[in-house]
Design a protein around this motif. Structure first.
Motif, PDB file in Angstrom:
ATOM      1  N   MET A   1      32.788  30.995  48.256  1.00  0.00           N
ATOM      2  CA  MET A   1      33.891  31.818  48.708  1.00  0.00           C
ATOM      3  C   MET A   1      34.228  32.809  47.605  1.00  0.00           C
ATOM      4  SD  MET A   1      37.806  30.729  49.701  1.00  0.00           S
ATOM      5  CE  MET A   1      37.269  29.705  51.041  1.00  0.00           C
ATOM      6  N   ARG A   2      34.551  34.011  48.026  1.00  0.00           N
ATOM      7  CA  ARG A   2      35.013  35.036  47.082  1.00  0.00           C
ATOM      8  C   ARG A   2      36.295  35.633  47.618  1.00  0.00           C
ATOM      9  NH1 ARG A   2      29.616  38.560  46.669  1.00  0.00           N
ATOM     10  NH2 ARG A   2      30.188  38.663  48.833  1.00  0.00           N
ATOM     11  N   ARG A   3      37.218  35.858  46.734  1.00  0.00           N
ATOM     12  CA  ARG A   3      38.462  36.554  47.085  1.00  0.00           C
ATOM     13  C   ARG A   3      38.266  38.015  46.710  1.00  0.00           C
ATOM     14  NH1 ARG A   3      43.456  37.206  43.804  1.00  0.00           N
ATOM     15  NH2 ARG A   3      44.990  38.039  45.255  1.00  0.00           N
ATOM     16  N   LEU A   4      38.542  38.912  47.657  1.00  0.00           N
ATOM     17  CA  LEU A   4      38.358  40.341  47.441  1.00  0.00           C
ATOM     18  C   LEU A   4      39.698  41.041  47.573  1.00  0.00           C
ATOM     19  CD1 LEU A   4      35.289  40.556  49.809  1.00  0.00           C
ATOM     20  CD2 LEU A   4      35.217  40.419  47.321  1.00  0.00           C
ATOM     21  N   ILE A   6      41.472  44.881  48.266  1.00  0.00           N
ATOM     22  CA  ILE A   6      41.361  46.300  48.609  1.00  0.00           C
ATOM     23  C   ILE A   6      42.293  47.063  47.694  1.00  0.00           C
ATOM     24  CG2 ILE A   6      41.815  48.005  50.403  1.00  0.00           C
ATOM     25  CD1 ILE A   6      41.036  45.802  52.434  1.00  0.00           C
ATOM     26  N   SER A   7      41.737  48.084  47.031  1.00  0.00           N
ATOM     27  CA  SER A   7      42.515  48.839  46.059  1.00  0.00           C
ATOM     28  C   SER A   7      42.058  50.294  46.034  1.00  0.00           C
ATOM     29  CB  SER A   7      42.334  48.224  44.668  1.00  0.00           C
ATOM     30  OG  SER A   7      42.840  49.077  43.682  1.00  0.00           O
ATOM     31  N   PRO A   8      42.975  51.246  46.183  1.00  0.00           N
ATOM     32  CA  PRO A   8      42.582  52.658  46.098  1.00  0.00           C
ATOM     33  C   PRO A   8      41.885  52.988  44.781  1.00  0.00           C
ATOM     34  CG  PRO A   8      44.833  52.476  46.902  1.00  0.00           C
ATOM     35  CD  PRO A   8      44.403  51.090  46.469  1.00  0.00           C
ATOM     36  N   GLU A   9      42.275  52.324  43.713  1.00  0.00           N
ATOM     37  CA  GLU A   9      41.689  52.597  42.398  1.00  0.00           C
ATOM     38  C   GLU A   9      40.229  52.162  42.317  1.00  0.00           C
ATOM     39  OE1 GLU A   9      44.689  50.843  42.742  1.00  0.00           O
ATOM     40  OE2 GLU A   9      45.806  52.718  42.515  1.00  0.00           O
ATOM     41  N   ALA A  10      39.809  51.246  43.162  1.00  0.00           N
ATOM     42  CA  ALA A  10      38.432  50.755  43.136  1.00  0.00           C
ATOM     43  C   ALA A  10      37.479  51.628  43.946  1.00  0.00           C
ATOM     44  CB  ALA A  10      38.390  49.317  43.649  1.00  0.00           C
TER      45      ALA A  10
END
Length: 122
Positions: A1-4, A6-10
């Motif tokens: 499992m990975r936690r992701l 969402i970020s405008p900076e990314a």
């Protein structure tokens, strides 16, 4: 499992191979090498994809702003909370309304995409 997250900076520059009409920034979340392609796409006002078709189905979850999702025969104005299902091999395009930023989450299984260099608004 990975936690992701969402970020405008990314988000990174989406370039001009697939987009027209203004800057587009993309944030890949899950790569096709993991069996599914999930990408956040941030369109500036008036920016859009070229006409294209995926050989697999695509789901677009509209997150922010006002956008347009269209086929060669149908045009839908969309906004936050709208979810659009695009069947495999359907020619379509998506992007921001002329006066609004637009962000959506693209989710699709691994598969080829046929891109044109046709600007759907030209």
């Amino acid at each position: 499992m990975r936690r992701l997250r969402i970020s405008p900076e990314a988000a990174i520059d989406g370039g001009t191979d697939f987009f027209v009409g203004g800057p587009v920034r993309v944030q890949p979340l899950v790569a096709s090498s993991d069996g599914i392609d999930i990408v956040v796409v941030r369109f500036s006002p008036g920016a859009r994809t070229y006409l294209h078709a995926h050989h697999v189905p695509q789901v677009l979850h509209c997150m922010e702003g006002r956008g347009i999702l269209a086929t060669e025969h149908e045009r839908n104005e969309v906004g936050p909370g709208d979810v659009v299902y695009v069947p495999a091999n359907e020619m379509h395009w998506h992007g921001a309304a002329p006066d609004s930023d637009f962000t959506h989450l693209s989710i699709r299984p691994v598969g080829e995409t046929t891109w044109t260099k046709i600007d759907p608004l030209a």
